[in-house]
Design a protein around this motif. Structure first.
Motif, PDB file in Angstrom:
ATOM      1  N   PHE A 299     -34.369  20.348  39.128  1.00  0.00           N
ATOM      2  CA  PHE A 299     -33.474  19.969  40.220  1.00  0.00           C
ATOM      3  C   PHE A 299     -32.562  21.125  40.613  1.00  0.00           C
ATOM      4  CE2 PHE A 299     -29.315  18.126  41.451  1.00  0.00           C
ATOM      5  CZ  PHE A 299     -29.701  17.396  42.560  1.00  0.00           C
ATOM      6  N   THR A 300     -32.008  21.836  39.624  1.00  0.00           N
ATOM      7  CA  THR A 300     -31.034  22.881  39.954  1.00  0.00           C
ATOM      8  C   THR A 300     -31.681  24.250  40.207  1.00  0.00           C
ATOM      9  OG1 THR A 300     -30.555  22.679  37.604  1.00  0.00           O
ATOM     10  CG2 THR A 300     -28.757  22.238  39.098  1.00  0.00           C
TER      11      THR A 300
ATOM     12  N   HIS B 126     -29.830  32.601  38.154  1.00  0.00           N
ATOM     13  CA  HIS B 126     -29.065  33.673  38.781  1.00  0.00           C
ATOM     14  C   HIS B 126     -29.015  34.931  37.934  1.00  0.00           C
ATOM     15  CE1 HIS B 126     -27.900  31.308  42.157  1.00  0.00           C
ATOM     16  NE2 HIS B 126     -27.421  30.356  41.385  1.00  0.00           N
TER      17      HIS B 126
ATOM     18  N   LEU C 182     -28.803  27.285  35.796  1.00  0.00           N
ATOM     19  CA  LEU C 182     -28.135  28.216  36.712  1.00  0.00           C
ATOM     20  C   LEU C 182     -27.990  29.601  36.098  1.00  0.00           C
ATOM     21  CD1 LEU C 182     -25.492  25.819  38.240  1.00  0.00           C
ATOM     22  CD2 LEU C 182     -27.487  26.814  39.344  1.00  0.00           C
ATOM     23  N   LEU C 183     -27.720  29.626  34.791  1.00  0.00           N
ATOM     24  CA  LEU C 183     -27.596  30.907  34.090  1.00  0.00           C
ATOM     25  C   LEU C 183     -28.885  31.708  34.197  1.00  0.00           C
ATOM     26  CD1 LEU C 183     -26.518  32.868  31.851  1.00  0.00           C
ATOM     27  CD2 LEU C 183     -27.103  31.135  30.188  1.00  0.00           C
TER      28      LEU C 183
ATOM     29  N   MET D 144     -25.569  22.714  28.220  1.00  0.00           N
ATOM     30  CA  MET D 144     -26.095  21.609  29.030  1.00  0.00           C
ATOM     31  C   MET D 144     -27.144  22.107  30.032  1.00  0.00           C
ATOM     32  SD  MET D 144     -22.763  20.774  31.359  1.00  0.00           S
ATOM     33  CE  MET D 144     -21.743  20.362  29.957  1.00  0.00           C
ATOM     34  N   PRO D 145     -28.110  21.231  30.386  1.00  0.00           N
ATOM     35  CA  PRO D 145     -29.234  21.654  31.227  1.00  0.00           C
ATOM     36  C   PRO D 145     -28.809  22.327  32.531  1.00  0.00           C
ATOM     37  CG  PRO D 145     -29.621  19.451  30.404  1.00  0.00           C
ATOM     38  CD  PRO D 145     -28.240  19.822  29.967  1.00  0.00           C
ATOM     39  N   THR D 146     -27.766  21.838  33.187  1.00  0.00           N
ATOM     40  CA  THR D 146     -27.396  22.448  34.468  1.00  0.00           C
ATOM     41  C   THR D 146     -26.910  23.884  34.274  1.00  0.00           C
ATOM     42  OG1 THR D 146     -25.339  21.204  34.269  1.00  0.00           O
ATOM     43  CG2 THR D 146     -26.919  20.407  35.857  1.00  0.00           C
ATOM     44  N   VAL D 147     -26.139  24.130  33.229  1.00  0.00           N
ATOM     45  CA  VAL D 147     -25.676  25.497  32.956  1.00  0.00           C
ATOM     46  C   VAL D 147     -26.859  26.387  32.588  1.00  0.00           C
ATOM     47  CG1 VAL D 147     -24.332  26.943  31.387  1.00  0.00           C
ATOM     48  CG2 VAL D 147     -23.343  24.840  32.267  1.00  0.00           C
TER      49      VAL D 147
ATOM     50  N   PHE E 217     -35.702  17.005  34.057  1.00  0.00           N
ATOM     51  CA  PHE E 217     -35.303  16.804  35.443  1.00  0.00           C
ATOM     52  C   PHE E 217     -34.284  17.841  35.917  1.00  0.00           C
ATOM     53  CE2 PHE E 217     -32.212  15.093  38.422  1.00  0.00           C
ATOM     54  CZ  PHE E 217     -33.039  14.812  39.502  1.00  0.00           C
ATOM     55  N   ALA E 218     -33.169  17.953  35.212  1.00  0.00           N
ATOM     56  CA  ALA E 218     -32.053  18.763  35.710  1.00  0.00           C
ATOM     57  C   ALA E 218     -32.440  20.228  35.906  1.00  0.00           C
ATOM     58  CB  ALA E 218     -30.867  18.655  34.765  1.00  0.00           C
TER      59      ALA E 218
END
Lengths: 277, 292
Positions: free
Chosen positions: B233-234, B127, B123-124, B117-120, B229-230
């Motif tokens: 955003f993140t 970071h 963040l992956l 998923m885009p958020t993972v 977007f995501a």
């Protein structure tokens, strides 16, 4: 005499090694994530990265304690499953009608349907937000189910249409001649033939809904938040906590990745939009 | 006879109506509201200011220096990711096409990022890959004695392009692999007998066979990449400055950070116009391949 089914010449060896190398590079970020999830926070940010260490399950329990994982997981599961089923119920009849009773308008209607996907979601955010607020549906599963169903619908109709079109007309007509009702025709003739296409349409929508982040982030929070929302809550910049972030991420993507591995052959069948005959 | 004809036209319409009617509502109601909001003064922070605004909101949004940047970024993002994913997707699909030991395992590894998923994803990469001190990239450049790059600050848009390409390349690859499997073996064999080189086969047999799949991949990717977007955003929140702000994110900022519903709605209308321009160009360019 030949035992190996492969012809081990230099080109073949190079290709094999190259293929494995590419796969390793592409998969590496995920491998790193998986490994980090089992480290302590200190081990996680060690330079150079540790590959041999005593694994710990601490991060997973901490994620569960900090944020109710099961609640988010259930929200993901329910919203993606229900929206997929609902989408199929709406999309199958219309794809059937487009494929088997086409009119001059069919092409235009289908292009219009796809064109709604070209409208950026952010363009509809405020109105949809206000409507759900007015209906008291903010941060509810129902809101997400409606949004997921509607945003997947055009793709579902297209996939099902290209699948149905490969089914010969004559079979359906024959069953109609034999006096089969519409339901019987669907149940006993179309369904068995189109099962593969419907399955792959459903699978894709399940994956897309599970991974949807824009609407989930903007319409839901603690109550109906999906796993995408749970992971985003770990993006705050205070301190480095890679291990917990990795554990939360792994818990969020684990189910859908395993699901994807098992269903990839089925999934890809319908994804080609009839591009492969 | 006539009743039969009416019936035969009535039933297909009845069957398609749920999809058509719900989509029509889903499109027209938000569109109507957005157009209405874009023409009035509507700021959540100052509820006492109201009334008809005319073109004010459009003027405000378009004269915002971030506007042209965001349109530019949206198109760069779209173009780069499509070119990278189709290019690499094709190359990798061709590479792993013929059988070798562990082929199905390699295939599973290759398509995995598509299910992330885009958020993972964001963040992956933010970071663990791109962190300038602890990240994998920093370690690699350290190994070669190079200065580590602070990816998200120095090349923010490039970093987002990398993340998105990683996610969409497997999708392209998956479709190309399937398309390659339906290649005519005998034709390939015959062309080899006639002394065709690999590049000739590529040019005259593989690519024509793949044309429709490539069109499908571009179509789907454009739909999803126009409204990224995501990932923004993140990771970068559009920054630094407006370097990684796309149109979708700019509208989001206007609406949810500045609470200016009027200006955000005017922005949304611009986004819809841009999407339609891209769609028209796209359908012109690859429409032939999508037609049966």
């Amino acid at each position: 005499m030949k035992i190996s089914k492969y012809d081990w010449n230099a080109l073949f060896v190079t290709r094999t090694v190259a293929s494995w190398l590419v796969a390793f590079i592409v998969f590496f970020p995920l491998l790193f994530l998986m490994v980090t999830a089992f480290k302590t926070e200190l081990q996680a940010i060690a330079v150079p990265s540790l590959w041999v260490f005593e694994p710990t399950l601490e991060n997973f329990t901490e994620v569960q304690e900090r944020s109710d994982y099961m609640r988010f997981a259930m929200n993901s599961l329910i919203t993606s499953l229900v929206s997929t089923i609902l989408g199929l119920i709406i999309a199958v009849p219309s794809a059937y009608s487009f494929a088997f009773s086409p009119t001059i308008q069919t092409k235009n209607i289908m292009v219009w349907m796809l064109s709604t996907k070209f409208m950026p979601a952010v363009g509809a955010l405020l109105p949809v937000y206000l409507l759900f607020q007015w209906a008291g549906l903010l941060d509810s599963q129902i809101a997400l189910i409606i949004v997921f169903t509607m945003s997947n619908l055009p793709i579902m109709v297209w996939m099902l249409y290209s699948n149905f079109k490969d089914i010969p007309h004559e079979i359906l007509e024959a069953s109609r001649m034999d006096g089969a009702s519409l339901w019987e025709e669907f149940r006993h003739v179309l369904l068995p033939l189109a099962m593969g296409g419907m399955a792959s349409t459903g699978l894709l929508c399940l994956v897309l809904s599970w991974n949807e982040a824009f609407w989930a982030l903007n319409l839901t929070s603690a109550n109906a938040g999906t796993l995408a929302v749970l992971v985003a809550s770990y993006s705050s910049p205070e301190g480095l906590f890679w291990a917990k972030l990795s554990a939360a991420s792994l818990m969020a993507i684990g189910p859908i990745i395993v699901f994807g591995w098992f269903s990839q052959k089925q999934l890809v069948q319908g994804l080609t939009f009839g591009a492969v005959k | 006879m006539s009743s039969n004809a009416t019936e035969s036209r009535f039933l297909p319409r009845l069957l398609m109506s749920p999809a058509v009617v719900t989509l029509l509502i889903w499109m027209l109601v938000p569109l109507g509201m957005t157009i209405y909001f874009s023409l009035i003064r509507y700021n959540l922070m100052s509820p006492d200011i109201s009334g008809f605004a005319g073109w004010e909101n459009y003027d405000f949004f378009i004269t915002n220096p971030a506007f042209m940047d965001s349109v530019f970024n949206t198109l760069i993002l779209l173009g780069s990711v499509v070119i990278i994913t189709v290019g690499f997707g094709l190359a990798i699909a061709l590479l792993i096409n013929s059988p070798f030991p562990g082929q199905s395992f390699v295939r599973i590894l290759l398509i995995s990022p598509f299910f992330v998923m885009p958020t993972v994803n964001a963040l992956l990469w933010k970071h663990m890959m791109m962190n300038p001190i602890y990240g994998v990239f920093a370690q690699i450049s350290g190994f070669f004695g190079l200065e580590p790059i602070d990816w998200l600050t120095e090349i923010p848009l490039g970093s987002i392009i990398i993340m998105l390409s990683w996610q969409w390349m497997p999708f392209a690859c998956l479709i190309f692999i399937t398309a390659l499997q339906s290649m005519d073996r005998e034709q390939l064999e015959a062309s080899r007998m006639d002394g065709a080189t690999y590049f000739q086969q590529l040019r005259f047999l593989y690519l024509p066979h793949m044309a429709r799949s490539i069109a499908v991949v571009i179509m789907i990717e454009v739909i999803f990449l126009l409204s990224v977007f995501a990932e923004i955003f993140t990771t970068t929140s559009g920054g630094p400055g407006t370097e990684s702000t796309n149109l979708a994110f700019l509208i989001f900022q206007e609406a949810l950070m500045n609470f200016d519903v009027g200006a955000a709605s005017a922005g949304a209308i611009f986004a819809i116009i841009l999407a339609n321009i891209v769609a028209i160009i796209l359908i012109r360019m690859i429409g032939k391949n999508l037609d049966n």
